[in-house]
Design a protein around this motif. Structure first.
Motif, mmCIF file in Angstrom:
data_model
loop_
_atom_site.group_PDB
_atom_site.id
_atom_site.type_symbol
_atom_site.label_atom_id
_atom_site.label_comp_id
_atom_site.label_asym_id
_atom_site.label_seq_id
_atom_site.Cartn_x
_atom_site.Cartn_y
_atom_site.Cartn_z
ATOM 1 N N HIS A 1 0.786 -1.235 0.000
ATOM 2 C CA HIS A 1 0.000 0.000 0.000
ATOM 3 C C HIS A 1 0.818 1.287 0.000
ATOM 4 O O HIS A 1 0.236 2.370 -0.103
ATOM 5 N N GLN A 2 2.151 1.180 0.112
ATOM 6 C CA GLN A 2 2.966 2.395 0.156
ATOM 7 C C GLN A 2 4.049 2.450 -0.919
ATOM 8 O O GLN A 2 4.393 3.532 -1.399
ATOM 9 N N HIS A 3 4.590 1.286 -1.285
ATOM 10 C CA HIS A 3 5.761 1.291 -2.158
ATOM 11 C C HIS A 3 5.524 1.983 -3.498
ATOM 12 O O HIS A 3 6.346 2.797 -3.940
ATOM 13 N N ALA A 4 4.430 1.659 -4.158
ATOM 14 C CA ALA A 4 4.184 2.249 -5.479
ATOM 15 C C ALA A 4 4.019 3.760 -5.374
ATOM 16 O O ALA A 4 4.511 4.511 -6.240
ATOM 17 N N ALA A 5 3.355 4.220 -4.324
ATOM 18 C CA ALA A 5 3.152 5.662 -4.144
ATOM 19 C C ALA A 5 4.473 6.375 -3.885
ATOM 20 O O ALA A 5 4.720 7.469 -4.414
ATOM 21 N N VAL A 6 5.332 5.769 -3.081
ATOM 22 C CA VAL A 6 6.653 6.361 -2.827
ATOM 23 C C VAL A 6 7.458 6.418 -4.116
ATOM 24 O O VAL A 6 8.093 7.428 -4.441
ATOM 25 N N ALA A 7 7.423 5.333 -4.887
ATOM 26 C CA ALA A 7 8.168 5.291 -6.151
ATOM 27 C C ALA A 7 7.635 6.326 -7.135
ATOM 28 O O ALA A 7 8.421 7.018 -7.807
ATOM 29 N N ARG A 8 6.330 6.450 -7.212
ATOM 30 C CA ARG A 8 5.734 7.412 -8.150
ATOM 31 C C ARG A 8 6.202 8.835 -7.853
ATOM 32 O O ARG A 8 6.465 9.619 -8.771
ATOM 33 N N GLU A 9 6.356 9.155 -6.591
ATOM 34 C CA GLU A 9 6.725 10.513 -6.191
ATOM 35 C C GLU A 9 8.232 10.746 -6.222
ATOM 36 O O GLU A 9 8.685 11.844 -6.569
ATOM 37 N N HIS A 10 9.005 9.705 -5.852
ATOM 38 C CA HIS A 10 10.440 9.939 -5.648
ATOM 39 C C HIS A 10 11.359 9.054 -6.503
ATOM 40 O O HIS A 10 12.571 9.279 -6.499
ATOM 41 N N ALA A 11 10.789 8.069 -7.191
ATOM 42 C CA ALA A 11 11.602 7.215 -8.074
ATOM 43 C C ALA A 11 10.692 6.673 -9.171
ATOM 44 O O ALA A 11 10.404 5.482 -9.225
ATOM 45 N N PRO A 12 10.201 7.535 -10.058
ATOM 46 C CA PRO A 12 9.168 7.176 -11.037
ATOM 47 C C PRO A 12 9.488 5.946 -11.880
ATOM 48 O O PRO A 12 8.600 5.180 -12.236
ATOM 49 N N GLY A 13 10.755 5.746 -12.186
ATOM 50 C CA GLY A 13 11.112 4.589 -13.004
ATOM 51 C C GLY A 13 10.951 3.265 -12.304
ATOM 52 O O GLY A 13 11.031 2.201 -12.934
ATOM 53 N N VAL A 14 10.701 3.312 -11.019
ATOM 54 C CA VAL A 14 10.590 2.092 -10.204
ATOM 55 C C VAL A 14 9.134 1.708 -9.959
ATOM 56 O O VAL A 14 8.838 0.600 -9.529
ATOM 57 N N GLU A 15 8.200 2.606 -10.248
ATOM 58 C CA GLU A 15 6.803 2.377 -9.859
ATOM 59 C C GLU A 15 6.242 1.070 -10.405
ATOM 60 O O GLU A 15 5.604 0.299 -9.675
ATOM 61 N N ALA A 16 6.444 0.774 -11.668
ATOM 62 C CA ALA A 16 5.882 -0.447 -12.257
ATOM 63 C C ALA A 16 6.442 -1.686 -11.581
ATOM 64 O O ALA A 16 5.707 -2.639 -11.282
ATOM 65 N N ALA A 17 7.742 -1.681 -11.315
ATOM 66 C CA ALA A 17 8.370 -2.824 -10.647
ATOM 67 C C ALA A 17 7.855 -2.977 -9.220
ATOM 68 O O ALA A 17 7.616 -4.094 -8.742
ATOM 69 N N ALA A 18 7.660 -1.846 -8.544
ATOM 70 C CA ALA A 18 7.139 -1.892 -7.175
ATOM 71 C C ALA A 18 5.719 -2.446 -7.145
ATOM 72 O O ALA A 18 5.364 -3.241 -6.262
ATOM 73 N N ARG A 19 4.906 -2.043 -8.128
ATOM 74 C CA ARG A 19 3.540 -2.564 -8.210
ATOM 75 C C ARG A 19 3.537 -4.071 -8.474
ATOM 76 O O ARG A 19 2.724 -4.810 -7.918
ATOM 77 N N ALA A 20 4.443 -4.509 -9.320
ATOM 78 C CA ALA A 20 4.508 -5.932 -9.664
ATOM 79 C C ALA A 20 4.878 -6.768 -8.447
ATOM 80 O O ALA A 20 4.280 -7.836 -8.201
ATOM 81 N N VAL A 21 5.842 -6.302 -7.664
ATOM 82 C CA VAL A 21 6.230 -7.038 -6.458
ATOM 83 C C VAL A 21 5.119 -6.984 -5.412
ATOM 84 O O VAL A 21 4.815 -7.983 -4.743
ATOM 85 N N ALA A 22 4.482 -5.824 -5.270
ATOM 86 C CA ALA A 22 3.380 -5.696 -4.314
ATOM 87 C C ALA A 22 2.255 -6.679 -4.613
ATOM 88 O O ALA A 22 1.662 -7.257 -3.698
#
Length: 240
Positions: free
Chosen positions: A85-106
């Protein structure tokens, strides 16, 4: 199934038997457990304390560490909640290139009781634990993940257990990570209420799905010389 274990900082550093019990349980059920060595802190503490930018590198590392995993299991409702519930949001704001990977792991990350009941379809894991036990539903597992009665369904199937209901079980124990440090007086008062509820049950064992809450409550119970010990859910389910 090949299961990747996210062991968490607290378990790795202070309560390694919880990690060992998780592995023993999953292997007993016929699954291969792997430990991606790149894993570190998931960044939950940083995020919850108001430092999402500092958490971003940890989120990125976590996404990379578990990118190839078929499924990720952790013996922690709070860490599972942060990942989901937090990783994708953090990535979107501070590491945009990581958001898709974070969502996949979540999407493939589960707290232990969720994995057993929802993914494996198992409630009786073949455990035996002949003790009077009460269960504390931790805040993140209850309110963030919504694990509901899954841990209780698993506990009810344990042979020899005398499972008793904890009064006011949904009330926070007062740990809350850095909350216990920054608001020590309030935390201690909440802990006092939780300990009174635990001792009122006559249980000799308190269990939960988060080592952090068990550490907090267990420390208080030890100082009271209550005779009640804390045992992680994974350790009970691994017992035979």
């Amino acid at each position: 199934m090949r299961v990747a274990l996210f062991v968490t900082c607290l378990v790795d550093g202070l309560f390694p038997d919880v990690g060992k019990a998780t592995v023993a349980l999953l292997e007993r059920l016929g699954h291969e457990v792997v430990f991606p060595e790149r894993q570190t802190c998931c960044g939950q503490m940083h995020i919850n304390t108001g430092y999402p930018e500092q958490a971003a590198p940890l989120v990125a590392n976590h996404a990379a560490a578990f990118a190839d995993a078929e499924v990720v299991v952790t013996p922690s409702g709070s860490c599972a909640g942060s990942i989901r519930h937090q990783h994708a949001a953090v990535a979107r704001e501070h590491a945009p290139g990581v958001e898709a990977a974070a969502r996949a792991v979540a999407a493939k990350t589960y707290e232990l009781s969720e994995f057993l009941v929802d993914v494996l379809g198992v409630e009786d894991v073949g455990a035996r634990f002949p003790h009077r036990v009460t269960y504390h539903p931790t805040c993140h597992s209850l309110r963030v993940l919504g694990v509901g009665d899954r841990p209780l369904r698993l506990l009810r199937a344990v042979r020899g257990i005398d499972l008793v209901e904890l009064p006011n079980q949904e009330v926070c124990c007062g740990f809350g990570g850095t909350f216990a440090l920054k608001n020590a007086d309030t935390s201690t008062a909440m802990l006092g209420d939780k300990m009174a509820a635990v001792t009122a049950t006559g249980a000799r064992v308190l269990t939960a799905g988060d080592a952090s809450c068990l550490m907090h409550i267990g420390g208080g119970l030890t100082r009271l010389r209550s005779g009640v010990r804390t045992v992680h859910l994974a350790e009970i389910l691994a017992a035979t």
